[in-house]
Motif scaffolding. Structure first.
Motif, PDB file in Angstrom:
ATOM      1  N   VAL A 195       3.693   5.832  -5.924  1.00 22.20           N
ATOM      2  CA  VAL A 195       3.591   5.755  -7.257  1.00 22.20           C
ATOM      3  C   VAL A 195       2.198   6.789  -7.892  1.00 22.20           C
ATOM      4  N   THR A 196       1.366   6.661  -7.202  1.00 20.64           N
ATOM      5  CA  THR A 196      -0.029   7.433  -7.402  1.00 20.64           C
ATOM      6  C   THR A 196      -0.323   8.975  -6.689  1.00 20.64           C
ATOM      7  N   ASN A 244       0.718  -2.976 -13.064  1.00 19.84           N
ATOM      8  CA  ASN A 244       1.350  -2.085 -13.997  1.00 19.84           C
ATOM      9  C   ASN A 244       0.466  -0.739 -13.808  1.00 19.84           C
ATOM     10  N   ILE A 245       1.432   0.408 -13.633  1.00 24.11           N
ATOM     11  CA  ILE A 245       0.657   1.670 -13.115  1.00 24.11           C
ATOM     12  C   ILE A 245       1.260   2.556 -14.215  1.00 24.11           C
ATOM     13  N   ASP A 266       0.839  -1.358  -0.088  1.00 21.04           N
ATOM     14  CA  ASP A 266       0.041   0.050  -0.136  1.00 21.04           C
ATOM     15  C   ASP A 266       0.901   1.153   0.099  1.00 21.04           C
ATOM     16  N   ASP A 267       1.987   1.350   0.649  1.00 20.41           N
ATOM     17  CA  ASP A 267       2.860   2.318   0.792  1.00 20.41           C
ATOM     18  C   ASP A 267       3.535   2.423  -0.696  1.00 20.41           C
ATOM     19  N   ALA A 268       3.914   1.706  -1.325  1.00 20.57           N
ATOM     20  CA  ALA A 268       4.288   1.681  -2.674  1.00 20.57           C
ATOM     21  C   ALA A 268       3.464   2.170  -3.767  1.00 20.57           C
ATOM     22  N   LEU A 269       2.193   1.539  -3.428  1.00 20.27           N
ATOM     23  CA  LEU A 269       1.100   2.245  -4.472  1.00 20.27           C
ATOM     24  C   LEU A 269       0.704   3.773  -4.408  1.00 20.27           C
ATOM     25  N   PRO A 318      -2.968  14.388 -11.679  1.00 21.17           N
ATOM     26  CA  PRO A 318      -3.525  13.504 -10.535  1.00 21.17           C
ATOM     27  C   PRO A 318      -3.837  11.992 -11.391  1.00 21.17           C
ATOM     28  N   LEU A 319      -3.674  12.216 -12.554  1.00 19.21           N
ATOM     29  CA  LEU A 319      -3.971  10.838 -13.490  1.00 19.21           C
ATOM     30  C   LEU A 319      -2.973   9.682 -13.454  1.00 19.21           C
TER      31      LEU A 319
END
Length: 147
Positions: free
Chosen positions: A40-41, A63-64, A34-37, A70-71
């Protein structure tokens, strides 16, 4: 948690936004999936980037793709998936190279790989001698210098 990343080229950038290199470096400090997501976002990114996050304990890959502001799009990778420096899921105005177009076109000509050997065959493919999927000294000697 592991990650890989590659460049994408949105036409517009967000002045004053957070740079992609800072975002990718922050992943080295991620303490959880969750921290990594979240890293990245993060909103207000200045440019786009493409990340692949891998969780070895839960055996999952995403894949992100990110774009200025904010996209972002998040895609679970459960079947073979190829990304070559151009957006696949986000639709934003972008620029990319002949190398990306050639490599993507070549992958579409190949059967989807479902074994480790088949994956390595795709990644090592040099059928397109101008812009091969895999770059080695031979491809560089022929003039392909992008990677």
């Amino acid at each position: 948690i592991a990650f890989t990343l590659n460049w994408v080229g949105p036409n517009l950038v967000l002045k004053g936004g957070l740079g992609r290199s800072f975002i990718s470096r922050s992943l080295l400090d991620a303490l959880s999936w969750d921290d990594a997501l979240g890293k990245v976002t993060v909103p207000n990114q200045s440019a786009g980037h493409n990340f692949q996050l891998m969780d070895f304990h839960e055996r999952r890959v995403v894949n992100i793709e990110t774009a200025p502001g904010p996209l972002y799009s998040l895609r679970a990778v459960t079947t073979p998936f190829f990304h070559a420096n151009q957006y696949v899921t986000l639709r934003v105005p972008e620029h990319y190279s002949n190398s990306s177009m050639h490599r993507t076109a070549r992958v579409k000509q190949l059967p989807e790989p479902y074994t480790a050997t088949a994956v390595l065959n795709v990644l090592g493919d040099q059928h397109d001698t101008e812009y091969p999927i895999f770059h080695d000294q031979l491809s560089h000697d022929r003039g392909e210098l992008l990677c």
